[in-house]
Design a protein around this motif. Structure first.
Motif, PDB file in Angstrom:
ATOM      1  N   ARG B 418     119.700  95.118  53.029  1.00 21.26           N
ATOM      2  CA  ARG B 418     121.002  94.955  53.734  1.00 21.26           C
ATOM      3  C   ARG B 418     121.675  96.347  53.886  1.00 21.26           C
ATOM      4  NH1 ARG B 418     121.699  90.516  50.848  1.00 21.26           N
ATOM      5  NH2 ARG B 418     123.110  91.657  49.094  1.00 21.26           N
ATOM      6  N   ARG B 419     121.601  97.166  53.010  1.00 22.10           N
ATOM      7  CA  ARG B 419     122.415  98.497  53.059  1.00 22.10           C
ATOM      8  C   ARG B 419     121.742  99.418  54.024  1.00 22.10           C
ATOM      9  NH1 ARG B 419     123.179  99.792  46.608  1.00 22.10           N
ATOM     10  NH2 ARG B 419     125.007  98.482  46.050  1.00 22.10           N
ATOM     11  N   ILE B 420     120.392  99.267  54.124  1.00 20.40           N
ATOM     12  CA  ILE B 420     119.559 100.266  54.812  1.00 20.40           C
ATOM     13  C   ILE B 420     119.945  99.668  56.461  1.00 20.40           C
ATOM     14  CG2 ILE B 420     117.539 101.108  55.489  1.00 20.40           C
ATOM     15  CD1 ILE B 420     116.667 100.823  52.444  1.00 20.40           C
ATOM     16  N   PHE B 421     119.525  98.384  56.530  1.00 20.70           N
ATOM     17  CA  PHE B 421     119.344  98.077  57.964  1.00 20.70           C
ATOM     18  C   PHE B 421     120.049  97.320  58.611  1.00 20.70           C
ATOM     19  CE2 PHE B 421     114.678  98.671  56.232  1.00 20.70           C
ATOM     20  CZ  PHE B 421     114.380  99.408  57.233  1.00 20.70           C
ATOM     21  N   ASP B 422     121.519  97.094  58.028  1.00 14.73           N
ATOM     22  CA  ASP B 422     122.596  96.439  58.831  1.00 14.73           C
ATOM     23  C   ASP B 422     123.286  97.833  59.273  1.00 14.73           C
ATOM     24  OD1 ASP B 422     124.996  95.741  59.961  1.00 14.73           O
ATOM     25  OD2 ASP B 422     125.712  94.428  58.229  1.00 14.73           O
ATOM     26  N   LEU B 423     123.144  98.496  60.527  1.00 13.18           N
ATOM     27  CA  LEU B 423     123.461  99.628  60.928  1.00 13.18           C
ATOM     28  C   LEU B 423     125.016  99.560  61.052  1.00 13.18           C
ATOM     29  CD1 LEU B 423     120.643 100.342  63.494  1.00 13.18           C
ATOM     30  CD2 LEU B 423     120.653 100.696  61.044  1.00 13.18           C
ATOM     31  N   ASP B 424     125.645  98.515  60.834  1.00 15.26           N
ATOM     32  CA  ASP B 424     127.312  98.574  61.312  1.00 15.26           C
ATOM     33  C   ASP B 424     127.759  98.585  59.651  1.00 15.26           C
ATOM     34  OD1 ASP B 424     126.941  97.914  63.645  1.00 15.26           O
ATOM     35  OD2 ASP B 424     127.034  95.954  63.450  1.00 15.26           O
ATOM     36  N   ALA B 425     126.940  98.339  58.609  1.00 16.61           N
ATOM     37  CA  ALA B 425     127.598  98.253  57.431  1.00 16.61           C
ATOM     38  C   ALA B 425     128.018  99.767  56.734  1.00 16.61           C
ATOM     39  CB  ALA B 425     126.805  97.654  56.326  1.00 16.61           C
ATOM     40  N   ALA B 426     129.025 100.017  55.997  1.00 14.25           N
ATOM     41  CA  ALA B 426     129.574 101.350  55.572  1.00 14.25           C
ATOM     42  C   ALA B 426     128.111 101.730  54.527  1.00 14.25           C
ATOM     43  CB  ALA B 426     130.572 101.077  54.798  1.00 14.25           C
ATOM     44  N   VAL B 427     128.197 102.970  54.330  1.00 17.05           N
ATOM     45  CA  VAL B 427     127.234 103.425  53.260  1.00 17.05           C
ATOM     46  C   VAL B 427     127.691 103.845  51.739  1.00 17.05           C
ATOM     47  CG1 VAL B 427     125.424 104.021  54.940  1.00 17.05           C
ATOM     48  CG2 VAL B 427     127.263 105.712  54.303  1.00 17.05           C
ATOM     49  N   ASP B 428     127.148 103.783  50.906  1.00 10.05           N
ATOM     50  CA  ASP B 428     127.460 104.409  49.530  1.00 10.05           C
ATOM     51  C   ASP B 428     127.488 105.814  49.660  1.00 10.05           C
ATOM     52  OD1 ASP B 428     127.558 101.724  48.911  1.00 10.05           O
ATOM     53  OD2 ASP B 428     125.779 101.771  47.821  1.00 10.05           O
ATOM     54  N   MET B 429     128.137 106.540  48.515  1.00  5.57           N
ATOM     55  CA  MET B 429     128.016 107.856  48.361  1.00  5.57           C
ATOM     56  C   MET B 429     126.794 108.301  48.029  1.00  5.57           C
ATOM     57  SD  MET B 429     130.804 110.071  47.613  1.00  5.57           S
ATOM     58  CE  MET B 429     131.981 109.715  46.580  1.00  5.57           C
ATOM     59  N   PHE B 430     126.425 109.344  48.696  1.00  4.24           N
ATOM     60  CA  PHE B 430     124.950 110.038  48.350  1.00  4.24           C
ATOM     61  C   PHE B 430     125.097 110.532  47.025  1.00  4.24           C
ATOM     62  CE2 PHE B 430     122.408 113.915  48.423  1.00  4.24           C
ATOM     63  CZ  PHE B 430     121.296 113.376  48.251  1.00  4.24           C
ATOM     64  N   ASP B 431     123.966 110.220  45.934  1.00  5.02           N
ATOM     65  CA  ASP B 431     123.817 110.704  44.778  1.00  5.02           C
ATOM     66  C   ASP B 431     122.726 111.593  44.638  1.00  5.02           C
ATOM     67  OD1 ASP B 431     123.738 111.469  42.270  1.00  5.02           O
ATOM     68  OD2 ASP B 431     123.547 109.471  41.416  1.00  5.02           O
ATOM     69  N   PRO B 432     122.519 112.924  44.812  1.00  4.28           N
ATOM     70  CA  PRO B 432     121.476 113.678  44.981  1.00  4.28           C
ATOM     71  C   PRO B 432     120.663 113.637  43.664  1.00  4.28           C
ATOM     72  CG  PRO B 432     123.335 115.204  44.839  1.00  4.28           C
ATOM     73  CD  PRO B 432     123.873 113.768  44.943  1.00  4.28           C
ATOM     74  N   LYS B 433     121.197 113.298  42.434  1.00  2.94           N
ATOM     75  CA  LYS B 433     120.589 113.140  41.070  1.00  2.94           C
ATOM     76  C   LYS B 433     119.440 112.276  41.349  1.00  2.94           C
ATOM     77  CE  LYS B 433     123.200 116.228  39.267  1.00  2.94           C
ATOM     78  NZ  LYS B 433     122.350 117.811  39.285  1.00  2.94           N
ATOM     79  N   ARG B 434     119.714 111.209  42.159  1.00  2.00           N
ATOM     80  CA  ARG B 434     118.672 110.100  42.269  1.00  2.00           C
ATOM     81  C   ARG B 434     117.443 110.389  43.116  1.00  2.00           C
ATOM     82  NH1 ARG B 434     122.200 105.056  43.954  1.00  2.00           N
ATOM     83  NH2 ARG B 434     120.188 104.193  44.264  1.00  2.00           N
TER      84      ARG B 434
END
Lengths: 85, 599
Positions: B418-434
Motif C-alpha cells: 500500500r505504501r509503495i503502490f498507492d501513488l496518492d498516499a503520503a510517504v514516510d520520512m526516509f531513514d538512510p540507516k535502513r
C-alpha cells in the motif's frame, strides 16, 4: 546457531560451505588466506554473508567478510558473537 | 490548465511550495521551453549544445529559483521531503535540457554527506548549497579502471594533520565547475574492500599548486557538459574531509549509488517526454499522401506504444522512489531495477520514434530547434553513467538466490504494498540507516504480486473498470504470476556463481527479472491507486498493451492472448495531454506556459 557454537564446528561448516560454493576441494582452501584469493569480490562477499545468515539464523553485517577477510578471522568473530548470544 | 506568469525576481516561497505539487510549481517557474528567449528554452539548449559551452546562466537561474533547496534536508534548512518529489523536479528540468539537468542534479551527491557526514560536514554543505550556489562532483572513476572502484590507483596517505592525495580521476561530470569534490581514494592498500575512504573535499581549502583540472572531453551528447577530470599531486586534504571512518569508502559509495541510480530514471522520463512531444508536434502538422501523418496507422501505433512505454517507466520509477520511504531495506534491488529498466526502455523508445521523425530527426536546426536529434544523442548517457546497465544487472543477479528464498512476512508485505503502490498516499520520512547492501526481505513487487492479483480478480479495486478490460488485465496478471513463480523456483535452488565472470546468459536472466518487476509495478500501481484524477490511467485501458510490450521485449513472448490491438484510445489520450499542456505521465501534471524573461 546452537550446533555451530564452537570455533571448530563453525570452521568445519564454513570450509564445507565454501568448498561447495566455490566448487573447490576443501584441501585447496587455506583458512588464513583472504577470500579474494578464491575469486570472491566485494559484492560476492556480501552475497555469502546472506548465505551465512540463513544458515546460522542470525543477522550479520553485510560487510562481515570485508572486516574479517579469511576463514579463520570470520570463524573467530562468529564464535565470539555466538558466545555472547 | 494555464499558469499565470511568475515574477523572475520572486523565487519559490514557502507558501507556494506548500500549496502546489513541486512538478507543477517548477513548470510554472521555468516556463514553456518552446518559447525562446530564456535559459530553460529549447533555443538555449540548442545554443549551448552547438557551442559546447557549460550552461552557467541556466544553472545560475535554477539557484535563483532556489530549486537547490529540494536536495537539502529540512533540519538543515532545505526542503527535501521525498525522493518522489525530487524525482519530479529532475523530470521537469530534464524535459527542457538534459545537459542542464544533469549539471544541476550533481547536487544529489550531497546525500553522501546527509547519510554519513558529521554534523559539521552537514552544516558546511547545507550552507554551501543553499547560500553559495554550491555544486559538487563525484570523483570515483579513473581512466584505466572504469567501474572497478577497488582497482583505482588514487591514494590518500595519512600525515599528521590530514592526508596527502595523489592520483587522477576521469571522466568526471563537473570536475572543473564545482566547489566540492567527493573523492574515493585508497587509504590502506592491504585492506581489500576496506582499502577505500571517501572524502568531501572543499576545493577552496586546497593549495592550488597541488591539484589541477583535466580538459573538457568532447562528447557525442550532453555537449555543453563539463565532463573533465581532476588530478591531485601530493595534495594536502585536511582530516575533517573524511566522511565516516577510514575504510568505509566503498560501503558509503555503494549506498550512495542506491539513491542516485534511482534518481537517474527521471532524467530519462524527461527526455522521453520531450522526444515524444516533439515527434507528436511534427506528425500532427505534416501531411503526406493527402493524410495527416499522425493518422497513418504505423505512425499512430508508434506514438501510442511510446506513450505506453513512458507510463510503464513512470510506474517503475515512481514506485521505486516511493520504495525508499517504505522498504529502504530492499532498495539494493529496486534501485538496480529502476536504473537498468527505465533508461534503456526510454532509449529504445526514442530510437523507434526516430523512424517517424525521418530526416527531420537528424537535423540540428529544424523542427523545434533540432530538439529530437539532441535528445537522441543526450539520452543514452543515462544508462551509462552512475553504474552502467551491466553493473546494475550484475548487482541484481548476485542477489537472485537470496531473493528467491527470503521475503517479508505477509502482514508487513500488505502494508508495504500500500505504501509503495498507492501513488496518492503520503510517504514516510526516509531513514538512510535502513539502506542495506543486500535485501534480506526480498522484493515486495514480486513477492506480493499474488496479493494484488487477488485484489484485481475479486474486483476490490478503488476505481471502476470495464468487464472486457478487466478480463484482459486478469489474463495478463495470471501469466505474470506464473512467470514470477518460475523465476523463484529456478533460483531458490540455484548454485552460487562468484566473481565478475558470470555467464552471459545470467545477464539475460537479470534483464527478464527487470521485466517481471516492471510488469508487476504497473499492475500494483493501477490496482492500488484510486483517488487519482487521471481517468485514462485508472481505466486500465493501457495495461493489457503495457503487458504485451513487456512480455515481448523482456520475457521472450512474441504473442500474448490478452493484448488489445486498438491504439486509438491511447493516442487520443496522448493528444489530449499535449493539447491541454500536460506531462506525458501518470499524474499528467500541468506544464509551464508563460514566456519567461530570463536571460
Amino acid at each position: 546457531m546452537n550446533q555451530l557454537r564452537t570455533e571448530e564446528a563453525l570452521r568445519e561448516w564454513l570450509m564445507d560451505h565454501l568448498s561447495k560454493t566455490l566448487k573447490t576441494p576443501r584441501s585447496h582452501l587455506d583458512a588464513d588466506a583472504p577470500f579474494a584469493r578464491y575469486g570472491l569480490n566485494s559484492l560476492d562477499g556480501v552475497t555469502l554473508v546472506m548465505d551465512l545468515e540463513e544458515q546460522l539464523g542470525i543477522e550479520l553485517p553485510p560487510t562481515l567478510l570485508w572486516d574479517y577477510p579469511t576463514i579463520n578471522k570470520c570463524v573467530a568473530h562468529l564464535a565470539a558473537i555466538g558466545s555472547e548470544a | 490548465m494555464r499558469h499565470t506568469p511568475v515574477d523572475e525576481a520572486n523565487p519559490i516561497s514557502d507558501a507556494s511550495a506548500r500549496s502546489m505539487p513541486l512538478a507543477e510549481l517548477a513548470e510554472c517557474h521555468l516556463g514553456d521551453p518552446l518559447v525562446p528567449g530564456h535559459t530553460m528554452s529549447f533555443a538555449y539548449a540548442q545554443r549551448i549544445d552547438e557551442s559546447e559551452s557549460f550552461p552557467h546562466e541556466a544553472i545560475h537561474s535554477l539557484y535563483q529559483h532556489r530549486f537547490q533547496r529540494y536536495f537539502v534536508p529540512g533540519e538543515l534548512g532545505g526542503s527535501f521531503r521525498s525522493f518522489v518529489e525530487l524525482g519530479e523536479l529532475i523530470r521537469v528540468l530534464s524535459r527542457r535540457d538534459l545537459t542542464c539537468s544533469v549539471a544541476f542534479s550533481t547536487l544529489f551527491w550531497s546525500f553522501l554527506t546527509w547519510m554519513e557526514g558529521s554534523a559539521e560536514q552537514k552544516r558546511f554543505l547545507a550552507d554551501f548549497i543553499l547560500r553559495r550556489e554550491g555544486a559538487m562532483c563525484l570523483a570515483y572513476s579513473e581512466k584505466t579502471h572504469g567501474s572497478d572502484l577497488l582497482g583505482g590507483d588514487t591514494v590518500a596517505r595519512r600525515v599528521p594533520d590530514g592526508f596527502l592525495v595523489s592520483g587522477e580521476k576521469w571522466p568526471i561530470n563537473r570536475a572543473t565547475v564545482s566547489g566540492v569534490c567527493y573523492l574515493l581514494a585508497t587509504t590502506n592498500e592491504a585492506a581489500g574492500p576496506r582499502k577505500l575512504s571517501l572524502f568531501m573535499v572543499d576545493k577552496s581549502r586546497l593549495d592550488k599548486a597541488q591539484f589541477s583540472n583535466l580538459p573538457k572531453a568532447p562528447t557525442h551528447g550532453l555537449r555543453g557538459s563539463d565532463i573533465s577530470g581532476i588530478r591531485f599531486e601530493n595534495c594536502h586534504v585536511p582530516t575533517d574531509a573524511l566522511i565516516g571512518h577510514a575504510g568505509a569508502g566503498l560501503e558509503i559509495a555503494l549506498k550512495g549509488f542506491q539513491i542516485t541510480r534511482a534518481l537517474c530514471a527521471p532524467f530519462s522520463l524527461g527526455a522521453g517526454d520531450t522526444a515524444l512531444r516533439t515527434t507528436l508536434h511534427f506528425v500532427s502538422s505534416r501531411t503526406l499522401y493527402g493524410e495527416r501523418v499522425v493518422d497513418i496507422p504505423h505512425c499512430a501505433g508508434t506514438l501510442s506504444d511510446a506513450f505506453i512505454d513512458l507510463l510503464i517507466c513512470d510506474c517503475v520509477t515512481t514506485s521505486g522512489l516511493r520504495a525508499f520511504h517504505a522498504v529502504p531495506e530492499q532498495i539494493s534491488v529496486w534501485s538496480a531495477v529502476v536504473k537498468y529498466f527505465v533508461p534503456t526502455a526510454v532509449e529504445s523508445m526514442i530510437q523507434r520514434l526516430s523512424v517517424v521523425m525521418g530526416a527531420r530527426g537528424y537535423m540540428r536546426d529544424e523542427h523545434e530547434w533540432g530538439t529530437f536529434q539532441r535528445v537522441i544523442r543526450d539520452a543514452p548517457i543515462v544508462s551509462i553513467f552512475d553504474g552502467s546497465t551491466v553493473v546494475n544487472l550484475h548487482a541484481l543477479l548476485l542477489q537472485f538466490r537470496q531473493l528467491a528464498r527470503r521475503r517479508a512476512d505477509n502482514a508487513d508485505q500488505e502494508r508495504d504494498l500500500r505504501r509503495i503502490f498507492d501513488l496518492d498516499a503520503a510517504v514516510d520520512m526516509f531513514d538512510p540507516k535502513r539502506l542495506s547492501l543486500a535485501s534480506r526481505h526480498g522484493n515486495a513487487a514480486l513477492d506480493g504480486f499474488g496479493s494484488t492479483l487477488s485484489l484485481i480478480k475479486s474486483r476490490e479495486l478503488p476505481h471502476a473498470v470495464g468487464t472486457q478490460v478487466l478480463e484482459r488485465i486478469v489474463a495478463f496478471g495470471e501469466q505474470l504470476a506464473r512467470e514470477i513463480e518460475l523465476h523463484r523456483v529456478r533460483f531458490a535452488s540455484a548454485e552460487f556463481e562468484n566473481g565478475h565472470r558470470q555467464p552471459a546468459e545470467a545477464f539475460e536472466t537479470a534483464r527478464k527479472y527487470c521485466g517481471l518487476h516492471a510488469a508487476a509495478a504497473c499492475l500494483h500501481a493501477w490496482a492500488r491507486t484510486g483517488r487519482h484524477t487521471n481517468k485514462f490511467f485508472v481505466s486500465g485501458a493501457w495495461l493489457p498493451n503495457a503487458g504485451e510490450r513487456i512480455f515481448e521485449h523482456y520475457l521472450g513472448h512474441a504473442e500474448v492472448g490478452w493484448a488489445n490491438s486498438s491504439f486509438l484510445e491511447t493516442l487520443e489520450e496522448l493528444r489530449r495531454l499535449d493539447q491541454e499542456g500536460r506531462m506525458f505521465s501518470i499524474a499528467g501534471s500541468p506544464l509551464g506556459t508563460q514566456i519567461s524573461t530570463m536571460a
